[in-house]
Design a protein around this motif. Structure first.
Motif, PDB file in Angstrom:
ATOM      1  N   HIS A  49      36.539  41.414  43.813  1.00 59.66           N
ATOM      2  CA  HIS A  49      36.198  42.573  42.984  1.00 59.66           C
ATOM      3  C   HIS A  49      36.861  42.528  41.611  1.00 59.66           C
ATOM      4  O   HIS A  49      37.596  41.602  41.277  1.00 59.66           O
ATOM      5  CB  HIS A  49      36.568  43.861  43.716  1.00 59.66           C
ATOM      6  N   GLY A  50      36.627  43.572  40.811  1.00 59.07           N
ATOM      7  CA  GLY A  50      37.114  43.644  39.447  1.00 59.07           C
ATOM      8  C   GLY A  50      38.506  44.244  39.311  1.00 59.07           C
ATOM      9  O   GLY A  50      39.165  44.594  40.295  1.00 59.07           O
ATOM     10  N   ILE A  51      38.936  44.426  38.072  1.00 61.15           N
ATOM     11  CA  ILE A  51      40.339  44.702  37.753  1.00 61.15           C
ATOM     12  C   ILE A  51      40.836  46.035  38.291  1.00 61.15           C
ATOM     13  O   ILE A  51      42.003  46.146  38.667  1.00 61.15           O
ATOM     14  CB  ILE A  51      40.571  44.604  36.228  1.00 61.15           C
ATOM     15  N   ALA A  52      40.007  47.046  38.342  1.00 61.56           N
ATOM     16  CA  ALA A  52      40.443  48.366  38.819  1.00 61.56           C
ATOM     17  C   ALA A  52      39.561  48.838  39.965  1.00 61.56           C
ATOM     18  O   ALA A  52      39.257  50.016  40.094  1.00 61.56           O
ATOM     19  CB  ALA A  52      40.417  49.376  37.678  1.00 61.56           C
ATOM     20  N   SER A  53      39.188  47.901  40.821  1.00 61.69           N
ATOM     21  CA  SER A  53      38.212  48.147  41.865  1.00 61.69           C
ATOM     22  C   SER A  53      38.832  47.891  43.230  1.00 61.69           C
ATOM     23  O   SER A  53      40.048  47.907  43.390  1.00 61.69           O
ATOM     24  CB  SER A  53      36.991  47.239  41.603  1.00 61.69           C
ATOM     25  N   ASN A  54      38.001  47.649  44.231  1.00 62.36           N
ATOM     26  CA  ASN A  54      38.470  47.275  45.568  1.00 62.36           C
ATOM     27  C   ASN A  54      37.349  46.554  46.286  1.00 62.36           C
ATOM     28  O   ASN A  54      36.218  46.478  45.790  1.00 62.36           O
ATOM     29  CB  ASN A  54      38.967  48.497  46.352  1.00 62.36           C
ATOM     30  N   GLY A  55      37.643  46.009  47.475  1.00 62.01           N
ATOM     31  CA  GLY A  55      36.687  45.167  48.161  1.00 62.01           C
ATOM     32  C   GLY A  55      35.398  45.845  48.550  1.00 62.01           C
ATOM     33  O   GLY A  55      34.357  45.186  48.709  1.00 62.01           O
ATOM     34  N   LEU A  56      35.403  47.176  48.680  1.00 62.61           N
ATOM     35  CA  LEU A  56      34.184  47.877  49.067  1.00 62.61           C
ATOM     36  C   LEU A  56      33.133  47.917  47.958  1.00 62.61           C
ATOM     37  O   LEU A  56      32.014  48.381  48.177  1.00 62.61           O
ATOM     38  CB  LEU A  56      34.511  49.284  49.560  1.00 62.61           C
ATOM     39  N   ALA A  57      33.494  47.406  46.782  1.00 60.16           N
ATOM     40  CA  ALA A  57      32.489  47.231  45.733  1.00 60.16           C
ATOM     41  C   ALA A  57      31.360  46.309  46.197  1.00 60.16           C
ATOM     42  O   ALA A  57      30.245  46.359  45.663  1.00 60.16           O
ATOM     43  CB  ALA A  57      33.135  46.650  44.474  1.00 60.16           C
ATOM     44  N   TRP A  58      31.624  45.486  47.207  1.00 58.71           N
ATOM     45  CA  TRP A  58      30.645  44.502  47.680  1.00 58.71           C
ATOM     46  C   TRP A  58      29.828  44.998  48.862  1.00 58.71           C
ATOM     47  O   TRP A  58      29.024  44.246  49.431  1.00 58.71           O
ATOM     48  CB  TRP A  58      31.356  43.205  48.053  1.00 58.71           C
ATOM     49  N   THR A  59      29.981  46.256  49.253  1.00 59.50           N
ATOM     50  CA  THR A  59      29.310  46.745  50.457  1.00 59.50           C
ATOM     51  C   THR A  59      27.799  46.587  50.383  1.00 59.50           C
ATOM     52  O   THR A  59      27.163  46.079  51.326  1.00 59.50           O
ATOM     53  CB  THR A  59      29.670  48.220  50.709  1.00 59.50           C
ATOM     54  N   ARG A  60      27.204  47.004  49.297  1.00 60.71           N
ATOM     55  CA  ARG A  60      25.740  46.945  49.231  1.00 60.71           C
ATOM     56  C   ARG A  60      25.236  45.503  49.168  1.00 60.71           C
ATOM     57  O   ARG A  60      24.186  45.186  49.726  1.00 60.71           O
ATOM     58  CB  ARG A  60      25.230  47.768  48.043  1.00 60.71           C
ATOM     59  N   MET A 116      36.564  41.003  36.539  1.00 60.32           N
ATOM     60  CA  MET A 116      37.758  40.165  36.612  1.00 60.32           C
ATOM     61  C   MET A 116      37.708  39.223  37.801  1.00 60.32           C
ATOM     62  O   MET A 116      38.269  38.115  37.765  1.00 60.32           O
ATOM     63  CB  MET A 116      39.024  41.023  36.705  1.00 60.32           C
ATOM     64  N   GLY A 117      37.032  39.632  38.865  1.00 63.25           N
ATOM     65  CA  GLY A 117      36.868  38.751  40.005  1.00 63.25           C
ATOM     66  C   GLY A 117      36.193  37.448  39.648  1.00 63.25           C
ATOM     67  O   GLY A 117      36.401  36.421  40.307  1.00 63.25           O
ATOM     68  N   GLY A 118      35.384  37.459  38.583  1.00 68.24           N
ATOM     69  CA  GLY A 118      34.774  36.220  38.115  1.00 68.24           C
ATOM     70  C   GLY A 118      35.808  35.256  37.564  1.00 68.24           C
ATOM     71  O   GLY A 118      35.710  34.037  37.758  1.00 68.24           O
ATOM     72  N   PHE A 119      36.815  35.790  36.883  1.00 66.65           N
ATOM     73  CA  PHE A 119      37.894  34.950  36.359  1.00 66.65           C
ATOM     74  C   PHE A 119      38.740  34.400  37.504  1.00 66.65           C
ATOM     75  O   PHE A 119      39.126  33.229  37.504  1.00 66.65           O
ATOM     76  CB  PHE A 119      38.752  35.746  35.386  1.00 66.65           C
ATOM     77  N   VAL A 120      39.036  35.255  38.479  1.00 62.63           N
ATOM     78  CA  VAL A 120      39.761  34.795  39.669  1.00 62.63           C
ATOM     79  C   VAL A 120      38.976  33.670  40.338  1.00 62.63           C
ATOM     80  O   VAL A 120      39.540  32.632  40.719  1.00 62.63           O
ATOM     81  CB  VAL A 120      39.987  35.948  40.654  1.00 62.63           C
ATOM     82  N   ALA A 121      37.664  33.861  40.483  1.00 66.67           N
ATOM     83  CA  ALA A 121      36.824  32.873  41.150  1.00 66.67           C
ATOM     84  C   ALA A 121      36.826  31.545  40.408  1.00 66.67           C
ATOM     85  O   ALA A 121      36.900  30.479  41.022  1.00 66.67           O
ATOM     86  CB  ALA A 121      35.400  33.413  41.279  1.00 66.67           C
ATOM     87  N   CYS A 122      36.738  31.591  39.076  1.00 69.51           N
ATOM     88  CA  CYS A 122      36.733  30.352  38.301  1.00 69.51           C
ATOM     89  C   CYS A 122      38.053  29.601  38.457  1.00 69.51           C
ATOM     90  O   CYS A 122      38.068  28.370  38.639  1.00 69.51           O
ATOM     91  CB  CYS A 122      36.473  30.651  36.829  1.00 69.51           C
ATOM     92  N   VAL A 123      39.160  30.319  38.372  1.00 66.85           N
ATOM     93  CA  VAL A 123      40.471  29.686  38.537  1.00 66.85           C
ATOM     94  C   VAL A 123      40.595  29.109  39.938  1.00 66.85           C
ATOM     95  O   VAL A 123      41.066  27.973  40.130  1.00 66.85           O
ATOM     96  CB  VAL A 123      41.598  30.697  38.237  1.00 66.85           C
TER      97      VAL A 123
END
Length: 313
Positions: A49-60, A116-123
Motif C-alpha cells: 500500500h501507499g504512504i499513509a494507507s494500510n493493507g486493506l486498500a487492496w481488498t477490492r 509509495m508501495g510502487g517505490f517499495v516494490a521497485c526497490v
C-alpha cells in the motif's frame, strides 16, 4: 511512447472472499498481514500500500482475483503495524516483504505496489529479483527528487493534503472519521463496506479521541527516502523482472491531471526500458484501487502478470 488506454465497465459486485489476519515477525515487532487464500498452483500476489494507507486498500482488487492468493501487509508504522519499531525506508520495507514471503512459504510472487508501495516494490524487485516474477506498479514507482532544503512536511501537505492533516487530528467516533474522508474530493464516489473497513483499520485509540494509526515519524522517514534517495529513483529504471506501470487519469485530490502527467510518463524513458505503460481513465489516485471500476482494471493486470509468470515456468 508505448501506451495503452484501459477502459472498464460495471458489473455486479462479487461475494466477499474468505480472508485471514495474521502477524509476521520482523525486525522491531510483528507485522499485521491480511491474506486471502487461493487455489493451489494459482499463484501469489504480494500487495503493498501507499504512504499513509494500510493493507486493506487492496481488498477490492483481491475480491476481483478470486482463486489467486493475495497477501497484503500493513507496512510498519501504519494500520495494525503501527507499533513495529525501527526507522522506515524503502529498503526496510523490502526486508519486511521477504519476511512475509518466507512466513507463508512463498518462493516467488507477483509484486503489486500502489503509490509509495510502487517505490517499495521497485526497490524490492531490484534487490531480490529471484523472489518476484512480475511487477505491477499502480500510480507509483516513478519518482523525481525533492531538492535539499525543501521541507518534507510542506511537500507532503501540498501533495497528499488531508492524508497529512489527519495525523494532527482526533475524532470523536468512527462516523466522524468516515465523514472526514467523505469530504475529500477524491473519495466522493468511494463508499461501501470495503472502504469503511479500510478507514477503520486506520484508527487507533478510544472514543472520543480516535486518531490515525499512521505514525507521523514513519510517514516522514519514508518520505525522505522516497523523495530524496537516488537509489530509490533509479530502481524503476534498473528492473530485471517484467514490469508494468498503470497511471491514473486524475490526481490525489481528484485534480484533472494525475500524479503522472502524460508528458511526464512520455519523458520517463520507461517504455524504452521495457516497462509496459497503461493509462487508466476515469479514476483518481485513490479510486484506481479503492473503487470498483479501478480495482477491476488493476486486478486484470495483476492476473495477467500471474498467468504470464506461470507460463514461463
Amino acid at each position: 511512447m508505448a501506451e495503452q488506454r484501459e477502459h472498464h465497465g460495471q458489473r455486479a459486485p462479487r461475494a466477499q472472499r474468505v480472508y485471514e489476519d495474521t502477524g509476521v515477525e520482523v525486525a522491531g515487532g510483528r507485522l499485521a498481514v491480511r491474506r486471502w487464500p487461493g487455489r493451489p498452483g494459482a499463484g501469489t500476489v504480494l500487495a503493498v500500500h501507499g504512504i499513509a494507507s494500510n493493507g486493506l486498500a487492496w481488498t477490492r482488487v483481491a475480491e476481483e482475483l478470486d482463486g489467486v492468493e493475495v497477501i497484503a501487509p500493513d507496512l510498519r508504522g501504519r494500520g495494525l503495524s503501527r507499533n513495529v519499531a525501527g526507522a522506515g525506508t524503502m529498503a526496510r520495507h523490502a526486508d519486511d516483504l521477504l519476511a512475509v514471503l518466507d512466513h507463508f512459504g512463498v518462493d516467488r510472487a507477483v509484486l503489486a505496489g500502489h503509490s509509495m508501495g510502487g517505490f517499495v516494490a521497485c526497490v524490492a524487485a531490484r534487490r531480490d529479483p529471484l523472489r518476484y516474477s512480475g511487477l505491477v506498479l499502480v500510480d507509483g514507482g516513478l519518482g523525481f527528487p525533492v531538492p535539499q532544503g525543501v521541507d518534507i512536511d510542506a511537500v507532503l501537505h501540498a501533495v497528499i493534503g488531508p492524508a497529512m492533516r489527519k495525523l494532527e487530528m482526533t475524532f470523536p467516533d468512527r462516523a466522524a472519521y468516515h465523514g472526514f474522508w467523505a469530504r475529500h474530493p477524491a473519495f466522493a464516489e468511494l463508499h461501501g463496506p470495503d472502504v469503511d473497513a479500510y478507514l477503520d483499520r486506520d484508527l487507533t485509540g478510544t472514543e472520543p479521541e480516535l486518531r490515525s494509526a499512521c505514525r507521523a515519524a514513519a510517514i516522514r522517514e519514508d518520505a525522505e527516502d522516497e523523495l530524496r534517495n537516488p537509489e530509490v529513483f533509479a530502481a524503476v529504471h534498473e528492473l530485471t523482472v517484467p514490469a508494468r506501470l498503470l497511471w491514473a487519469e486524475r490526481g490525489l485530490q481528484d485534480e484533472p491531471v494525475g500524479l503522472y502527467a502524460p508528458e511526464v510518463v512520455a519523458a520517463s524513458g520507461l517504455a524504452d526500458e521495457g516497462v509496459a505503460l497503461h493509462f487508466v481513465p476515469e479514476v483518481n489516485h485513490y479510486s484506481v484501487v479503492l473503487g470498483r471500476a479501478g480495482a477491476q482494471v488493476v486486478a486484470g493486470h495483476v492476473r495477467d502478470a500471474v498467468d504470464t509468470a506461470a507460463a514461463r515456468i
